[in-house]
Design a protein around this motif. Structure first.
Motif, short mmCIF file in Angstrom:
data_model
loop_
_atom_site.label_atom_id
_atom_site.label_comp_id
_atom_site.label_asym_id
_atom_site.label_seq_id
_atom_site.Cartn_x
_atom_site.Cartn_y
_atom_site.Cartn_z
N ASN A 4 3.55 9.97 -2.02
CA ASN A 4 3.58 8.69 -1.30
C ASN A 4 4.47 8.73 -0.06
OD1 ASN A 4 1.93 7.65 -3.26
ND2 ASN A 4 3.52 6.49 -4.32
N GLN B 231 6.92 2.80 -11.23
CA GLN B 231 7.72 2.44 -10.06
C GLN B 231 7.56 3.47 -8.95
OE1 GLN B 231 11.58 2.09 -11.96
NE2 GLN B 231 11.46 -0.14 -12.02
N ARG C 230 4.32 3.11 -7.06
CA ARG C 230 4.26 1.93 -6.20
C ARG C 230 5.12 2.04 -4.94
NH1 ARG C 230 2.67 -3.07 -8.03
NH2 ARG C 230 4.47 -4.02 -6.98
N THR D 148 6.67 3.39 -1.32
CA THR D 148 6.03 3.77 -0.06
C THR D 148 7.00 4.54 0.83
OG1 THR D 148 6.69 1.82 1.24
CG2 THR D 148 4.76 1.59 -0.21
#
Length: 281
Positions: free
Chosen positions: A201, A169, A172, A174
Motif C-alpha cells: 500500500n 488495519q 486499510r 495508505t
C-alpha cells in the motif's frame, strides 16, 4: 565465552568497513542464533560473501571462523539459564545481572543508534495522517507503549493486540500513513505479512528490531536496531525489550517536542480528564 566473542566485535567495530559492520550487526543482534550459522549461512544473513566473513573474523582477532563460532557458542555448554543466570546465583546476584543486562542493552543501543536515521523516523511520524503500531507477542508490549504515549500528541494513532485486526488495519492504511512494526527477531511470519501489506500500500514503515539484516529490517524504509549482549530467546529477550521500549519512548519525546504547542494542548486535556477520575485527598 560468548561475551568474549561479542566483546572482540565491539572493541574493533569502529575499525570495520561497511561490509564487516553488516556481519557484526547480524551477530551482535542475536549471538544465540548466529553461533549455529555456517560461514555460508552467516554470509547470506548479512548479505555478504563467505570470503568477507572469513576476513571479518580474522580482522577481529580470531584464527578461523570455526574458532570464533565455538567461542560464540561456548555459553550453551555452561550450566546457565536465562542468559547469564547460574543455578548457584543468589537473589542479589540475579537482580544485579538483570539490571546489568538492561543497562548494557541501553548503552549499546544508544551507541549504535544513528541520529540521522532516528530524525528521519521522527519526521515520518510527525507528517503522517495516521500512525499504526504493530507487534505480536512480547513485541505487542512495545507497540502498546508507543500507542499509549503517542495518544498524548496530536497524531492520529492506532494499535490493537489481535493479529487479525492488525492485518486489517495494515490493509486499510495508505501512502499518507506510517506503520511502526516491532519484532525482536525480524523473522516472525505474521509480522512480516503485516509489513508486506504495508509495503503493497506504499505505507512508509519504521522497523524496531534486534536484527539489522533481518527480513523485516530489509522491508522497512527505516530500521531502528536494539542491541543487547545477553539477547536470548529462552529469556524472552528481556534486555532487548527494555531497549526497544526506550527507543519508542525516545520517538515519542522527539515527536512531542517537534509538534510543540499541538502536543501541549493534548497533554493538558488528557491530564485534566485523568485528574477528574482520581479520588481527592
Amino acid at each position: 565465552m560468548a561475551q568474549t566473542a561479542i566483546s572482540s566485535i565491539k572493541s574493533n567495530y569502529d575499525n570495520l568497513n561497511n561490509t564487516e559492520k553488516r556481519i557484526a550487526d547480524t551477530i551482535i543482534a542475536n549471538p544465540t542464533i548466529a553461533h549455529d550459522f555456517t560461514i555460508q549461512e552467516l554470509a547470506v544473513a548479512s548479505n555478504v560473501s563467505s570470503a568477507s566473513v572469513s576476513r571479518f573474523v580474522k580482522h577481529i582477532g580470531w584464527d578461523s571462523y570455526r574458532d570464533f563460532s565455538v567461542a560464540l557458542a561456548s555459553h550453551e555448554d555452561s550450566n546457565v539459564f536465562f542468559g547469564e543466570i547460574a543455578e548457584t546465583d543468589s537473589t542479589k546476584d540475579i537482580i544485579q545481572k538483570v539490571f546489568s543486562g538492561a543497562t548494557n542493552a541501553l548503552t549499546t543501543t544508544l551507541e549504535m543508534l544513528d541520529t540521522t536515521t532516528f530524525t528521519a523516523a521522527v519526521d515520518l511520524i510527525c507528517n503522517a495522517k495516521t500512525v499504526g503500531l504493530f507487534g505480536i507477542g512480547g513485541s505487542s508490549l512495545v507497540a502498546f507503549n508507543g500507542y499509549h504515549k503517542l495518544l498524548r500528541t496530536s497524531i492520529n494513532v492506532q494499535q490493537h493486540p489481535d493479529y487479525d485486526i492488525q492485518l486489517m488495519q495494515a490493509v486499510r492504511m495508505t501512502k499518507q500513513d506510517v506503520g511502526i512494526v516491532i519484532s525482536h527477531s525480524g523473522r516472525n511470519h505474521d509480522t512480516l505479512t503485516i509489513a508486506e501489506k504495508l509495503k503493497e500500500n506504499n505505507v512508509k514503515t519504521i522497523a524496531i528490531t534486534s536484527f539489522a539484516q533481518s527480513p523485516l529490517a530489509k522491508l522497512a524504509d527505516i530500521s531502528l536496531v536494539s542491541i543487547a549482549e545477553e539477547v536470548n530467546f529462552r529469556a524472552e529477550s528481556m534486555s532487548s525489550l527494555i531497549a526497544q521500549l526506550t527507543i519508542m519512548d525516545s520517538l515519542f519525546t522527539a515527536v512531542g517536542f517537534q509538534l510543540g504547542s499541538k502536543t501541549q494542548v493534548v497533554v493538558d486535556n488528557i491530564r485534566n480528564a485523568i485528574e477528574k477520575t482520581r479520588v481527592s485527598k
